[in-house]
Design a protein around this motif. Structure first.
Motif, PDB file in Angstrom:
ATOM      1  N   ALA A  96       0.845  -1.204   0.000  1.00  0.00           N
ATOM      2  CA  ALA A  96       0.000   0.000   0.000  1.00  0.00           C
ATOM      3  C   ALA A  96       0.874   1.245   0.000  1.00  0.00           C
ATOM      4  N   GLN A  97       0.537   2.177  -0.833  1.00  0.00           N
ATOM      5  CA  GLN A  97       1.239   3.447  -0.914  1.00  0.00           C
ATOM      6  C   GLN A  97       0.351   4.535  -0.318  1.00  0.00           C
ATOM      7  N   ALA A  98       0.942   5.496   0.332  1.00  0.00           N
ATOM      8  CA  ALA A  98       0.174   6.603   0.911  1.00  0.00           C
ATOM      9  C   ALA A  98      -0.473   7.419  -0.192  1.00  0.00           C
ATOM     10  N   ALA A  99      -1.742   7.768   0.003  1.00  0.00           N
ATOM     11  CA  ALA A  99      -2.455   8.592  -0.969  1.00  0.00           C
ATOM     12  C   ALA A  99      -1.961  10.032  -0.841  1.00  0.00           C
ATOM     13  N   PRO A 100      -1.622  10.676  -1.963  1.00  0.00           N
ATOM     14  CA  PRO A 100      -1.145  12.054  -1.865  1.00  0.00           C
ATOM     15  C   PRO A 100      -2.259  12.993  -1.419  1.00  0.00           C
ATOM     16  N   HIS A 101      -1.960  13.862  -0.491  1.00  0.00           N
ATOM     17  CA  HIS A 101      -2.866  14.913  -0.049  1.00  0.00           C
ATOM     18  C   HIS A 101      -4.155  14.393   0.596  1.00  0.00           C
ATOM     19  N   ALA A 102      -4.167  13.212   1.185  1.00  0.00           N
ATOM     20  CA  ALA A 102      -5.369  12.696   1.845  1.00  0.00           C
ATOM     21  C   ALA A 102      -5.527  13.356   3.210  1.00  0.00           C
ATOM     22  N   LEU A 103      -6.781  13.705   3.537  1.00  0.00           N
ATOM     23  CA  LEU A 103      -7.054  14.388   4.793  1.00  0.00           C
ATOM     24  C   LEU A 103      -8.442  13.986   5.284  1.00  0.00           C
ATOM     25  N   LYS A 104      -8.540  13.505   6.533  1.00  0.00           N
ATOM     26  CA  LYS A 104      -9.824  13.146   7.137  1.00  0.00           C
ATOM     27  C   LYS A 104     -10.265  14.296   8.027  1.00  0.00           C
ATOM     28  N   VAL A 105     -11.485  14.800   7.786  1.00  0.00           N
ATOM     29  CA  VAL A 105     -12.009  15.964   8.497  1.00  0.00           C
ATOM     30  C   VAL A 105     -13.389  15.615   9.055  1.00  0.00           C
ATOM     31  N   PRO A 106     -13.632  15.875  10.348  1.00  0.00           N
ATOM     32  CA  PRO A 106     -14.941  15.550  10.927  1.00  0.00           C
ATOM     33  C   PRO A 106     -16.038  16.503  10.444  1.00  0.00           C
ATOM     34  N   LEU A 107     -17.261  15.990  10.396  1.00  0.00           N
ATOM     35  CA  LEU A 107     -18.433  16.827  10.151  1.00  0.00           C
ATOM     36  C   LEU A 107     -18.852  17.462  11.470  1.00  0.00           C
ATOM     37  N   THR A 108     -19.261  18.717  11.423  1.00  0.00           N
ATOM     38  CA  THR A 108     -19.714  19.426  12.615  1.00  0.00           C
ATOM     39  C   THR A 108     -21.048  20.104  12.316  1.00  0.00           C
ATOM     40  N   THR A 109     -21.674  20.662  13.346  1.00  0.00           N
ATOM     41  CA  THR A 109     -22.925  21.406  13.151  1.00  0.00           C
ATOM     42  C   THR A 109     -22.670  22.895  12.970  1.00  0.00           C
ATOM     43  N   ALA A 110     -21.428  23.283  12.750  1.00  0.00           N
ATOM     44  CA  ALA A 110     -21.108  24.702  12.540  1.00  0.00           C
ATOM     45  C   ALA A 110     -21.772  25.209  11.269  1.00  0.00           C
ATOM     46  N   ASN A 111     -22.240  26.443  11.308  1.00  0.00           N
ATOM     47  CA  ASN A 111     -22.818  27.089  10.135  1.00  0.00           C
ATOM     48  C   ASN A 111     -21.698  27.856   9.430  1.00  0.00           C
TER      49      ASN A 111
END
Length: 152
Positions: free
Chosen positions: A31-46
């Motif tokens: 497995a190779q690292a995916a370039p520019h991968a980023l996990k970001v949570p969903l929030t209730t912010a407007n």
């Protein structure tokens, strides 16, 4: 006679060198690292269409995350995962890269009986930032989730 560990390592090194010398790239199955991968949570912010904070908060249940990926082909990929939201509900998903794309619906998620669902959205990179906004189609002004703004 069985080869020694030193002989095995020498053969492995020679094989790896041949792969690199021949330009064959990474060894298959690793497995190779995916370039520019980023996990970001969903929030209730407007969030406003330009990505700046807005007054209010989403009131619906649920959460989840988005995995953003920007491969070398100039696409932005957003894998959107919704969890514990309203069961049997359709949510519009927008990947917002500029104020001009704010009202453009890029996909939808209809949740299962446990309030989960996902969608994979791919589009050309068209700005310098992006964020995802998710709105319940039956109550879009109050039941929504967003991600923080990320650079593209």
């Amino acid at each position: 006679m069985f080869p020694t560990n030193r002989t095995r390592l020498a053969a492995l090194g020679a094989a790896a060198g041949a792969v690199v010398a021949l330009g064959l790239g990474p060894i298959a199955g690793i497995a190779q690292a995916a370039p520019h991968a980023l996990k970001v949570p969903l929030t209730t912010a407007n969030v406003n269409c330009d990505g700046s904070p807005a007054a209010g908060q989403g009131t619906g249940p649920g959460g989840g995350f988005v995995i953003y990926n920007e491969p070398a082909n100039g696409k932005l990929i957003a894998n959107v995962v919704l969890q514990n939201a309203r069961p049997g509900t359709t949510y519009n998903v927008r990947v917002i890269q500029s104020a001009s794309t704010c009202s453009q619906v890029d996909g939808s998620i209809t949740t299962d009986s446990s309030g989960g669902g996902s969608v994979n959205i791919q589009e050309p990179v068209s700005g310098t930032t992006a964020f995802v906004a998710i709105n319940n189609t039956g109550n879009p002004a109050n039941d929504y989730l967003t991600t923080q703004v990320i650079p593209t």
